[in-house]
Design an enzyme around this catalytic site. Structure first.
Site, PDB file in Angstrom:
ATOM      1  N   HIS A   1      37.097 -28.151  -8.240  1.00 61.26           N
ATOM      2  CA  HIS A   1      37.674 -26.885  -7.761  1.00 61.26           C
ATOM      3  C   HIS A   1      37.216 -25.685  -8.587  1.00 61.26           C
ATOM      4  O   HIS A   1      37.954 -24.715  -8.755  1.00 61.26           O
ATOM      5  CB  HIS A   1      39.218 -26.940  -7.784  1.00 61.26           C
TER       6      HIS A   1
ATOM      7  N   LEU B   1      32.580 -31.508  -1.942  1.00 56.02           N
ATOM      8  CA  LEU B   1      33.163 -30.208  -1.587  1.00 56.02           C
ATOM      9  C   LEU B   1      34.630 -30.479  -1.288  1.00 56.02           C
ATOM     10  O   LEU B   1      34.973 -31.536  -0.745  1.00 56.02           O
ATOM     11  CB  LEU B   1      32.486 -29.619  -0.345  1.00 56.02           C
ATOM     12  N   ASP B   2      35.506 -29.515  -1.607  1.00 54.28           N
ATOM     13  CA  ASP B   2      36.933 -29.680  -1.305  1.00 54.28           C
ATOM     14  C   ASP B   2      37.117 -29.867   0.202  1.00 54.28           C
ATOM     15  O   ASP B   2      36.306 -29.392   1.001  1.00 54.28           O
ATOM     16  CB  ASP B   2      37.731 -28.435  -1.712  1.00 54.28           C
ATOM     17  N   TYR B   3      38.237 -30.446   0.552  1.00 54.89           N
ATOM     18  CA  TYR B   3      38.599 -30.657   1.960  1.00 54.89           C
ATOM     19  C   TYR B   3      38.463 -29.352   2.764  1.00 54.89           C
ATOM     20  O   TYR B   3      37.954 -29.338   3.884  1.00 54.89           O
ATOM     21  CB  TYR B   3      40.057 -31.157   1.974  1.00 54.89           C
TER      22      TYR B   3
END
Ligand code: URA
Length: 233
Positions: free
Chosen positions: A187, A102-104
């Site tokens: 993303h 998962l993105d930051y």
């Protein structure tokens, strides 16, 4: 156990890629290079080697779900020195790896395991495991925008995969919607929304296949049930 399954479980690569390694003569069993894809091994007795190292399977498998908070990288060592999801795992005695990323700035459901074959089954697009996200976007989104996302928004001339999109609510300021995708490009959800000129306020993954985030607190982990583990077979 089939040799390619053993290699995948040990975390080398997907079963398919492990077959390539076998065909390329990169795997040794009991000191001999094996080229036969149908090779089976006794994982307790046979010595399997790859790149000069002996491979072993964990003595027991661990499967956890985590509610990842924003502000944590989903990697074991972040090149920018940021906090990682592994800082949140209480028992640090077992080496686990994250199943996908998962993105930051994304929060929600992420799975952790020491079973490489399981991780591959969850993330490989071939298995079409659904990932569901709750997306919060500023303003009121229109039906025509949902239609573009469903068909596959075009990002830099490239059409994104189709998505299931369901509006949930509009509170006068923010639209909340559920987005379901089966691939896991980098993303992907953010790029889909950028393509229609919308920026995401909050992105939270709430489901992977049949495994739901449920009411797990932010930053906490919980073992998967037998049924949840089996649901990916
Ligand atoms: N899609 C994104 O854009 N970010 C995530 O973290 C997950 C899916």
């Amino acid at each position: 156990m089939r040799l390619n399954k053993f290699l995948a479980t040990a975390g080398i690569a997907s079963r398919r890629k492990c077959e390539e390694l076998i065909k390329n003569g990169e795997i040794k069993v009991n000191g001999q290079v094996v080229l036969n894809l149908a090779t089976t091994i006794d994982e307790k007795k046979d010595k399997v080697e790859y790149k000069g190292g002996v491979l072993t399977l964990p003595s027991s498998f661990i499967y956890l779900k985590m509610n990842k908070p924003k502000g944590y990288a989903s990697t074991s060592s972040d090149e920018k020195g940021r906090k990682t999801i592994f800082d949140l795992v209480e028992d640090k005695s077992v080496r686990l790896f994250n199943v996908g990323r998962l993105d930051y700035d994304t929060e929600g459901l992420i799975l952790l395991t020491n079973d490489g074959d399981f991780a591959n089954r969850v993330i490989h697009p071939k298995f079409e495991i659904e990932k569901e996200y709750m997306v919060t976007v500023e303003g009121k989104m229109q039906e025509s925008e949902f239609a573009v996302l469903r068909k596959g928004a075009v990002v830099n001339g490239e059409r994104m995969p189709e998505a299931k999109v369901k509006p949930i609510s509009f509170d006068g300021k923010f639209t909340k919607l559920s987005v379901v995708i089966t691939e896991g490009q980098n993303h992907q959800v953010r790029r889909m929304f950028e393509a229609i000129g919308r920026s995401i306020r909050l992105l939270k993954r709430v489901r992977i296949g049949q495994v739901r985030l449920g009411n797990l607190y932010r930053g906490k982990t919980k073992p998967l049930t037998e049924e949840e583990i089996k649901s990916f077979e």
